[in-house]
Scaffold this motif. Sequence first.
Motif: not given
Length: 322
Positions: A144-151
Motif C-alpha cells: 500500500l505504501f508503494a501504491v500510494l507513493s506511486a500515485g
Amino acid sequence: MREIKDTGRLVWVDWMKTFAILSIVWGHFFSAGHIYLYVFSVQVFCVISGFLYKKSDSWKTCLRKCFWQLLVPTVIMSVVMHLEASLRSMAQGVPYDLSWPWFFKWLLLGHRWCMGPCWYFYSLIVMRLIMQLLPEKRWVYAVLFAVLSAGAIYLHAIGFEASNANINVLVCMPFFLIGVFLKPLKTVFSGLHNRLLEAVLLLVAVALVVLCAEYNGYVWMYLNGFGHNYALYILGGMAGTLMLYVVSLWLSRLPYRNMPLTLSKGSILVIGLHIIIVRRLVELPGRLWVEDLLAAVLIMLCFIPLIRLAEMFFPLILGRHK
C-alpha cells in the motif's frame, strides 16, 4: 535504559503532538522560515496517528468512531469557520456568497476550502477506513505504501493539483503507515536514555530538515503536494519527526512533564479553529518571525481553557460523544 512511564500514557507523544500543533499554527502565519515548518508539521501528525492506531473489532465500531471522533468535530468546526467569515463580511459590508446546501455538499465530498485545517481529520477518516478494510499484514502495508507513493508521484508528474482531503490521502497515508511500522518499537522509544546519542540524533535531524527544505522546496500537502522530490519529502518528514521526538523525550523527563496533556487531548479543536485568529493577525503589517512565534504560543495557551470548557459542556467538538 530507563523507561519513562506515566500511568501508562506516553508523555513524549503528548509533547510531540503539542510541538506539531505549534508548527502548524506558526506555519499558518507564513512568516520567515515557514518553509522549514512545512517539511514536517502535518507529517508528524500522520506518523503519530499511525503509531497510535488500533484496528477496530468490527466495521460498526470503526464507522462509529470515525463519525463521532472525526466527522462530527470536522463539520462543527467547519460551520463555525464559515459563520465567522460570513459575519465578518456582513460587518464590513462585503458580499459573502455562501449557499449552505452547497457548502455541506462540498464539505462531505472532501473539498478543503469548506473545512480549512480540518482537512487532515477528513483524510484520517479515509485512512482509517482503508486500514479497516485491509488485513493486518506488514507486507500488505508495504505494498500500500508503494501504491500510494506511486500515485502521488504520478499526479505530480502530470501537474495535477486539487485541494481535496480524499486525494490528500496519497501524501498523508505513507507517513501514517510509517507510524504503524514503528509501533512495535514503542518500548524502545520510551526507554531510550542516552544523552549523547539523543544529541547526535537531534543535530542530524535538524540538518536533514534544513537540507530537505532547501532542495525539495515547499511541501503543500493540502494540495496533495510533496515538493520537488518524493524521497526528500519522506526524508524530511521523518527527520522532523525524529527532531520533535528527541526534544519531546527530554521534556517528558522534567518534573512538569504533563504540561501539554490538555493541548494534546484537545488537538483537534486547536488545529480546527486556530485559523480564525491567525487570519486576523496576519493582516497586521511589519511582523517579525519571532512575533509570529510568540503569537502562535499565545494562541495555543488561550485554547487551554477552551478545551477544558469543551470537555465539560461540549465534548462533541473534541470528538467525544459520551
